[in-house]
Design a protein around this motif. Structure first.
Motif, PDB file in Angstrom:
ATOM      1  N   LYS A 198      39.233  38.906  52.734  1.00  0.00           N
ATOM      2  CA  LYS A 198      38.665  40.218  53.026  1.00  0.00           C
ATOM      3  C   LYS A 198      38.703  40.484  54.527  1.00  0.00           C
ATOM      4  CE  LYS A 198      35.531  40.953  49.185  1.00  0.00           C
ATOM      5  NZ  LYS A 198      34.191  40.696  48.690  1.00  0.00           N
ATOM      6  N   THR A 334      39.567  35.128  36.124  1.00  0.00           N
ATOM      7  CA  THR A 334      38.863  36.423  36.095  1.00  0.00           C
ATOM      8  C   THR A 334      38.003  36.582  37.347  1.00  0.00           C
ATOM      9  OG1 THR A 334      37.394  35.294  34.536  1.00  0.00           O
ATOM     10  CG2 THR A 334      38.738  37.058  33.661  1.00  0.00           C
ATOM     11  N   VAL A 335      37.433  35.475  37.811  1.00  0.00           N
ATOM     12  CA  VAL A 335      36.655  35.530  39.056  1.00  0.00           C
ATOM     13  C   VAL A 335      37.559  35.931  40.204  1.00  0.00           C
ATOM     14  CG1 VAL A 335      35.311  34.144  40.676  1.00  0.00           C
ATOM     15  CG2 VAL A 335      35.061  33.771  38.229  1.00  0.00           C
ATOM     16  N   ASP A 337      40.380  37.451  40.037  1.00  0.00           N
ATOM     17  CA  ASP A 337      40.872  38.804  39.836  1.00  0.00           C
ATOM     18  C   ASP A 337      39.891  39.825  40.366  1.00  0.00           C
ATOM     19  OD1 ASP A 337      41.925  40.846  37.109  1.00  0.00           O
ATOM     20  OD2 ASP A 337      42.986  40.331  38.950  1.00  0.00           O
ATOM     21  N   LYS A 338      38.588  39.573  40.118  1.00  0.00           N
ATOM     22  CA  LYS A 338      37.555  40.490  40.591  1.00  0.00           C
ATOM     23  C   LYS A 338      37.585  40.562  42.115  1.00  0.00           C
ATOM     24  CE  LYS A 338      32.911  39.644  40.318  1.00  0.00           C
ATOM     25  NZ  LYS A 338      32.215  39.992  41.506  1.00  0.00           N
ATOM     26  N   TYR A 339      37.665  39.397  42.757  1.00  0.00           N
ATOM     27  CA  TYR A 339      37.715  39.383  44.218  1.00  0.00           C
ATOM     28  C   TYR A 339      38.958  40.085  44.725  1.00  0.00           C
ATOM     29  CZ  TYR A 339      33.880  36.005  44.646  1.00  0.00           C
ATOM     30  OH  TYR A 339      32.669  35.377  44.620  1.00  0.00           O
ATOM     31  N   TRP A 340      40.090  39.829  44.057  1.00  0.00           N
ATOM     32  CA  TRP A 340      41.361  40.413  44.490  1.00  0.00           C
ATOM     33  C   TRP A 340      41.285  41.935  44.436  1.00  0.00           C
ATOM     34  CZ3 TRP A 340      45.321  39.350  47.313  1.00  0.00           C
ATOM     35  CH2 TRP A 340      46.547  39.988  47.148  1.00  0.00           C
ATOM     36  N   THR A 341      40.681  42.463  43.370  1.00  0.00           N
ATOM     37  CA  THR A 341      40.516  43.914  43.261  1.00  0.00           C
ATOM     38  C   THR A 341      39.683  44.445  44.412  1.00  0.00           C
ATOM     39  OG1 THR A 341      40.447  43.539  40.884  1.00  0.00           O
ATOM     40  CG2 THR A 341      39.960  45.762  41.642  1.00  0.00           C
ATOM     41  N   GLU A 342      38.587  43.712  44.732  1.00  0.00           N
ATOM     42  CA  GLU A 342      37.743  44.144  45.853  1.00  0.00           C
ATOM     43  C   GLU A 342      38.525  44.124  47.154  1.00  0.00           C
ATOM     44  OE1 GLU A 342      34.249  41.668  46.018  1.00  0.00           O
ATOM     45  OE2 GLU A 342      33.804  42.080  43.910  1.00  0.00           O
TER      46      GLU A 342
END
Lengths: 346, 290
Positions: A198, A334-335, A337-342
């Motif tokens: 990030k 999935t964890v 993936d969530k971070y990647w989207t953010e």
């Protein structure tokens, strides 16, 4: 005049229909492979030797292979999935179990690249190309070279960095920099890597998985996270201006393999082809043309020395030992993936 | 004299500097603004295409620098069998799609515009669906259907898929053209002794031809351009141009793509000019020579 045009149209339609129908059926091999992954002259040589006509289609992502094979109505006899996709296809029972007795040339491969976790005992695949994902860099900006992933997380390089648009690869770089495994499943550790990515986003000029080598060569960035084969090509094209490094913390090693779909109707032709590309001289021709490393040992005698001695294409054993294959991380994806989207959204 | 304006007393007309009376041509600056705005829109649309064409002649591989003029990429294109084959496939698919979907779509438009039949409402709604449904859903649905019925993927499945979503576009465009259609012309034709078929080909068709041609051109473009649905349903040897270009992205796109796009552009322009010619001959069908 209008009648003439009308007749011409009818003739054109008939012509189109006839062209699309094609000729009589002969022994064929339908290949589904990455673009520019096999030289035309090798395919022609195969046809000349065996009389089998090769039909060749290309795709731009592994997921297309999965979709085509899952439909059950695609007629491909050879596919070239990446490591993780071999595991997925095997799980879905979409690949033919290989009879090693029909693949004598399989023994030509370096044992270091056989029997990998994504396909134990090479039940379904044979190695084709392998490579690493590291950093391509501008030698003029970094005369002392680049040695660590720290360079792509460094504020001083703001706006001069390119990252692959690939979740596992980016997280891989971050995890390796933090001294972790890139197949880490602990959500807390993944979270740390996410924080790093990030913060890095401001420094990144672009996320690009296709044109990274050209972007580096054009001078738009000084550091490019990318696959070694393409970067090695531009390094060669731009003598002395660019370099490639596998950072000291290690990185990704990847492998693309050849497999036969379970639904293939030309199994004999497929086995013949697999044996063909594992022949030392043929394999060397492929490596010389494509600039990627193969696992074939006897082929080394015929490979262009400038490629063989290029550490970007053929790194030494110590460098490979620092690298890991990307493996299935189960629920942890999935964890991630969530971070990647953010990260991509901010 | 209607609004108290006495022509005898009006000053001599000296040109557009006077404020024009209500309802006359806009101010000069309005015209300039309109022209300027139009040129900006055209520039926005065509500048990228112009850059594409120019860089197909560039010696270097990247658009970051102009390295000199050359025809090399066109020569390379002629040797690039995969790319050429994909152009051939795209043209075959687009051609067949245009022919079939234009015929079916026109028939659908005529039926919906003129007659009442059982299920008309449902058909009308169904005709809009392919336009509204996301392409990826359509693509996944079609490949599932083909899998379920055991239809092997090939260039024919691509044509089938393209025709399926193209019919709607033609139907809507032709339907719009039909709404201004004067049915008394058809009645007159039948009064004069022509049967329904002859009336259709000699009266109705020529009059709705601009709409049909517009629909056909739209469908041709959409078919050549289609990526998502085609990537789902293409079979062996059916790689079309967009699929081929996307697959080249992994290894770097060369100006051969610029070259093939330029050639396609030239071909499209020629086609459009021809279709304009086709429409600019009203009343000539079976007409007497003077």
């Amino acid at each position: 005049m209008k009648r003439g045009i009308g007749l011409a149209l009818v003739a054109a339609v008939c012509g189109l229909l006839v062209t699309a129908c094609g000729g009589p059926k002969e022994r064929q091999l339908n290949m589904f492979i990455w673009s520019a992954y096999i030289p035309d002259d090798v395919i022609e040589e195969f046809t000349k030797r065996t009389g089998i006509k090769v039909n060749y289609d290309t795709y731009d992502s592994n997921e297309v292979i999965l979709e085509k094979l899952m439909s059950g109505v695609a007629d491909y006899d050879i596919v070239c999935p990446s490591d993780y996709m071999v595991a997925i296809l095997a799980k879905e029972n979409l690949l033919l179990k290989l009879d090693h007795a029909r693949l004598p040339n399989l023994a030509n491969n370096n044992p270091q690249f056989l029997n990998k976790k994504f396909d134990p005992a090479n039940a379904m695949s044979v190695p084709y190309f392998w490579g690493t994902t590291g950093i391509g860099y501008n030698k003029e900006k970094f005369p002392g070279g680049v040695t660590s992933w720290a360079a792509i997380f460094d504020e001083a390089n703001k706006g001069r960095i390119l990252m692959l648009d690939d979740m596992r690869e980016c997280f891989g770089a971050a995890l390796k920099f933090l001294g972790q495994s890139l197949n880490e499943t602990d959500p807390a550790v993944i979270g740390q890597a996410a924080e790093l990515l990030k913060k890095q986003k401001d420094l990144v000029l672009t996320y690009n998985s296709g044109d990274f080598a050209n972007i580096l060569a054009a001078g738009d960035v000084d550091l490019a996270h990318g696959y070694n084969g393409q970067i090695a090509e531009v390094v060669k094209e731009h003598e002395g201006k660019l370099g490639y490094v596998m950072p000291k913390e290690g990185g990704t090693v990847w492998m693309d393999s050849l497999c036969i779909p379970a639904a293939s109707r030309n199994v004999d032709a497929a086995y013949a082809f697999l044996n063909f590309v594992m022949e030392p001289e043929i394999n060397a021709r492929i490596v010389n043309a494509m600039h990627y490393a193969s696992a074939n040992e006897p082929a080394k005698a015929f490979i262009d020395p400038s490629i063989l001695n290029d550490p970007a294409v053929y790194p030494d054993a110590e460098t490979i030992a620092r690298c890991e294959f990307i493996e299935d991380i189960g629920e942890a994806v999935t964890v991630m993936d969530k971070y990647w989207t953010e990260i991509k959204a901010q | 004299m209607a609004n108290g304006f006495d022509i005898e007393k009006a000053p001599e007309f000296v040109g557009p500097r006077e404020p024009a009376p209500r309802g006359a041509a806009p101010f000069k600056w309005e015209r300039v603004a309109l022209a300027g705005h139009s040129w900006l829109v055209y520039a926005f649309l065509y500048a990228p295409i112009l850059v594409l064409i120019i860089y197909s002649f560039n010696v270097g591989r990247h658009t970051s620098s102009w390295d000199g003029f050359t025809f090399d990429w066109y020569a390379k294109l002629m040797g690039n069998e995969l790319l050429l084959r994909s152009v051939k496939n795209s043209l075959i698919v687009a051609g067949l799609t245009t022919v079939f979907s234009t015929i079916i779509g026109t028939a659908a438009a005529l039926a919906l515009g003129r007659s009442e039949f059982l299920g008309k409402g449902v058909t009308q709604a169904a005709l809009f669906l392919p336009i509204v449904i996301p392409e990826i859903v359509l693509g996944a649905a079609m490949v599932s259907l083909f899998g379920a019925i055991g239809l092997r993927l090939s260039i024919w499945t691509v044509v089938v898929a393209h025709v399926a979503f193209s019919i709607s576009y033609v139907a809507i465009v032709v339907r719009a053209r039909l709404s201004g259609f004067d049915r008394s012309l058809e009645e007159a034709s039948m009064d004069l002794g022509a049967g329904p078929v002859e009336t259709f080909f000699r009266v109705t068709l020529p009059l709705i031809l601009p709409g049909i041609v517009a629909g056909a051109l739209l469908v041709f473009t959409i078919s050549i351009d289609d990526y998502v649905i085609t990537s789902f349903v293409a079979g062996v040897g059916a790689t079309t141009l967009p699929l081929q270009i996307y697959s080249m992205i992994k290894v770097g796109v060369t100006p051969e793509v610029n070259a093939v796009s330029t050639l396609l552009l030239v071909f499209t322009v020629v086609m459009i000019v021809c279709s304009q010619r086709l429409q600019q001959q009203p009343g000539e069908s079976g007409g007497k020579k003077k």
